[in-house]
Design an enzyme around this catalytic site. Structure first.
Site, PDB file in Angstrom:
ATOM      1  N   TYR A  31       0.833  -1.203   0.000  1.00  0.00           N
ATOM      2  CA  TYR A  31       0.000   0.000   0.000  1.00  0.00           C
ATOM      3  C   TYR A  31       0.868   1.253   0.000  1.00  0.00           C
ATOM      4  O   TYR A  31       2.091   1.187   0.235  1.00  0.00           O
ATOM      5  CB  TYR A  31      -0.954   0.001   1.210  1.00  0.00           C
ATOM      6  CG  TYR A  31      -0.322   0.464   2.496  1.00  0.00           C
ATOM      7  CD1 TYR A  31       0.528  -0.361   3.223  1.00  0.00           C
ATOM      8  CD2 TYR A  31      -0.537   1.765   2.982  1.00  0.00           C
ATOM      9  CE1 TYR A  31       1.130   0.073   4.392  1.00  0.00           C
ATOM     10  CE2 TYR A  31       0.053   2.205   4.151  1.00  0.00           C
ATOM     11  CZ  TYR A  31       0.885   1.356   4.846  1.00  0.00           C
ATOM     12  OH  TYR A  31       1.496   1.801   6.003  1.00  0.00           O
ATOM     13  N   ARG A  50       7.673   4.003  -5.313  1.00  0.00           N
ATOM     14  CA  ARG A  50       7.832   3.094  -4.161  1.00  0.00           C
ATOM     15  C   ARG A  50       6.799   1.962  -4.222  1.00  0.00           C
ATOM     16  O   ARG A  50       7.104   0.819  -3.880  1.00  0.00           O
ATOM     17  CB  ARG A  50       7.719   3.875  -2.844  1.00  0.00           C
ATOM     18  CG  ARG A  50       8.114   3.040  -1.635  1.00  0.00           C
ATOM     19  CD  ARG A  50       8.269   3.881  -0.391  1.00  0.00           C
ATOM     20  NE  ARG A  50       7.002   4.459   0.026  1.00  0.00           N
ATOM     21  CZ  ARG A  50       6.858   5.293   1.054  1.00  0.00           C
ATOM     22  NH1 ARG A  50       7.924   5.640   1.772  1.00  0.00           N
ATOM     23  NH2 ARG A  50       5.682   5.789   1.371  1.00  0.00           N
ATOM     24  N   LYS A 149       6.609  -1.803   1.516  1.00  0.00           N
ATOM     25  CA  LYS A 149       5.521  -1.186   2.284  1.00  0.00           C
ATOM     26  C   LYS A 149       4.327  -2.133   2.171  1.00  0.00           C
ATOM     27  O   LYS A 149       3.463  -1.998   1.306  1.00  0.00           O
ATOM     28  CB  LYS A 149       5.214   0.215   1.734  1.00  0.00           C
ATOM     29  CG  LYS A 149       4.455   1.080   2.713  1.00  0.00           C
ATOM     30  CD  LYS A 149       4.563   2.529   2.330  1.00  0.00           C
ATOM     31  CE  LYS A 149       3.534   3.390   3.030  1.00  0.00           C
ATOM     32  NZ  LYS A 149       3.564   3.356   4.490  1.00  0.00           N
ATOM     33  N   GLU A 182      12.982   2.983  13.419  1.00  0.00           N
ATOM     34  CA  GLU A 182      11.925   3.928  13.052  1.00  0.00           C
ATOM     35  C   GLU A 182      10.734   3.746  13.975  1.00  0.00           C
ATOM     36  O   GLU A 182      10.729   2.862  14.840  1.00  0.00           O
ATOM     37  CB  GLU A 182      11.511   3.701  11.598  1.00  0.00           C
ATOM     38  CG  GLU A 182      10.976   2.294  11.342  1.00  0.00           C
ATOM     39  CD  GLU A 182      10.680   2.019   9.877  1.00  0.00           C
ATOM     40  OE1 GLU A 182      10.444   2.967   9.115  1.00  0.00           O
ATOM     41  OE2 GLU A 182      10.672   0.825   9.496  1.00  0.00           O
TER      42      GLU A 182
HETATM   43  N1  PLP Z   1       8.128   4.073   8.522  1.00  0.00           N
HETATM   44  C1  PLP Z   1       7.016   3.297   8.520  1.00  0.00           C
HETATM   45  C2  PLP Z   1       7.068   1.950   9.153  1.00  0.00           C
HETATM   46  C3  PLP Z   1       5.834   3.771   7.937  1.00  0.00           C
HETATM   47  O1  PLP Z   1       4.730   2.998   7.937  1.00  0.00           O
HETATM   48  C4  PLP Z   1       5.817   5.075   7.375  1.00  0.00           C
HETATM   49  C5  PLP Z   1       4.590   5.605   6.780  1.00  0.00           C
HETATM   50  O2  PLP Z   1       3.571   4.973   6.721  1.00  0.00           O
HETATM   51  C6  PLP Z   1       6.989   5.844   7.388  1.00  0.00           C
HETATM   52  C7  PLP Z   1       8.122   5.305   7.970  1.00  0.00           C
HETATM   53  C8  PLP Z   1       7.019   7.222   6.781  1.00  0.00           C
HETATM   54  O3  PLP Z   1       6.966   7.149   5.379  1.00  0.00           O
HETATM   55  P1  PLP Z   1       6.467   8.369   4.473  1.00  0.00           P
HETATM   56  O4  PLP Z   1       7.278   9.552   4.853  1.00  0.00           O
HETATM   57  O5  PLP Z   1       6.744   7.926   3.082  1.00  0.00           O
HETATM   58  O6  PLP Z   1       5.023   8.570   4.764  1.00  0.00           O
END
Ligand code: PLP
Length: 294
Positions: A31, A50, A149, A182
């Site tokens: 997603y 992505r 993702k 993260e």
């Molecule tokens: N890390 C994880 C595990 C995430 O699920 C997300 C966003 O959903 C992010 C980092 C941040 O990603 P982005 O800046 O592309 O929204």
């Protein structure tokens, strides 16, 4: 509310997916979440790049090409009369008999959900949010690469449950080596010794699109940026810390575990720069073409 399901818009009451869908049965799918400002999907090309990378990494055929996805996204926004919104695009393996073999499914399920974006409480930016370091570790990169993702969120959900128990808004995870990775839905940054620090992709993180832009904005603002391996103590001794993602943008930390932080100047500066970037992007896209998906 209208949902884009496979190849058309349907009222949300009719937007149903089979109980045999392998996204539901096994979390087999991918997603993207995007944010829409003034009718423009921010960093759409980066999100679609992505999405296709995630699809490649799990051997999933997305049933649309890039122009087709863009058209479907903007049709969904138009049908729902949305200008400031978030959009979630999900592609699952599709439905098929029970069994892990992806070839049991005849074709992917493609869903777009768009909804009005409601701002986070002002206090989240003014005072910062509450973070904690969870005991749940981030998936091993070699086991389930966080750069996919995917619909497999149980690792993050276990950490989120810990955060809720600790009265925190977001949980941070370390990897098997004890290095920071993260948050459950965000990337983490901290400021120490006049430099902006963030865990490197090699630590086992999703390379957030907001993270990449914030690194770029920091560098363009003359700040030193260090991507590397850091332990929770590095973070707890920082002058300031903040998290990033597509909907939160740049959100400061007010507390991490028992340590209190003030909303720092770097987070404020980067949030301001981020908003300027959004405004510039929206102006440019609107001037570029009469139809935003062309
Ligand atoms: N890390 C994880 C595990 C995430 O699920 C997300 C966003 O959903 C992010 C980092 C941040 O990603 P982005 O800046 O592309 O929204």
């Amino acid at each position: 509310m209208f949902i884009y399901l496979n190849d058309k818009l349907v009222p949300s009451s009719e937007a149903k997916v089979s109980v045999f869908d392998h996204g539901f049965l096994y979390g087999d799918g991918i997603y993207e979440t995007m944010r829409v400002y003034d009718g423009v999907v921010f960093m759409l090309d980066e999100h679609l790049r992505r999405l296709f990378r995630s699809a490649l990494l799990i051997g999933l055929d997305i049933p649309k090409d890039v122009p087709g996805i863009k058209r479907a996204l903007y049709e969904t926004l138009k049908a729902n009369g949305l200008a400031d919104a978030y959009v979630r695009l999900t592609v699952s393996r599709g439905y098929g008999p029970i069994g892990l073999d992806p070839d049991l499914c005849k074709g992917a399920t493609f869903v777009i959900i768009a909804n009005e974006f409601k701002d986070y409480p002002h206090a989240y930016y003014a005072e910062g949010i509450r973070l904690m370091v969870a005991s749940t570790r981030r998936n091993l990169r070699e086991a389930l690469n966080p750069q996919i993702k995917s619909l497999n969120f149980l690792n993050n959900i276990l950490a989120k449950i810990e955060a809720k128990k600790a009265d925190a808004d977001e949980a941070l995870m370390v990897n098997a080596g004890g290095y920071l990775t993260e948050g459950t839905i965000s990337n983490i940054f901290f400021v120490r010794d006049h430099a902006v620090h963030t865990p490197s992709v090699e630590c086992g993180i999703l390379d957030g699109i907001t993270r990449s832009l914030v690194i770029d904005l920091a560098a363009r603002s003359g700040l030193a940026v260090r991507e590397g391996e850091f332990v929770p103590d590095d973070l707890l001794q920082a002058e300031e810390a903040f998290i990033t993602n597509t909907t939160m943008e740049v959100m400061p930390a007010g507390r991490i575990d028992g340590v209190h932080f003030k909303t720092g100047e770097v987070a404020k500066l980067l949030l301001k720069k981020y908003k300027e970037e959004v405004n510039g992007y929206v102006r440019e896209k609107k001037g570029e073409s009469p139809s935003l998906w062309e």
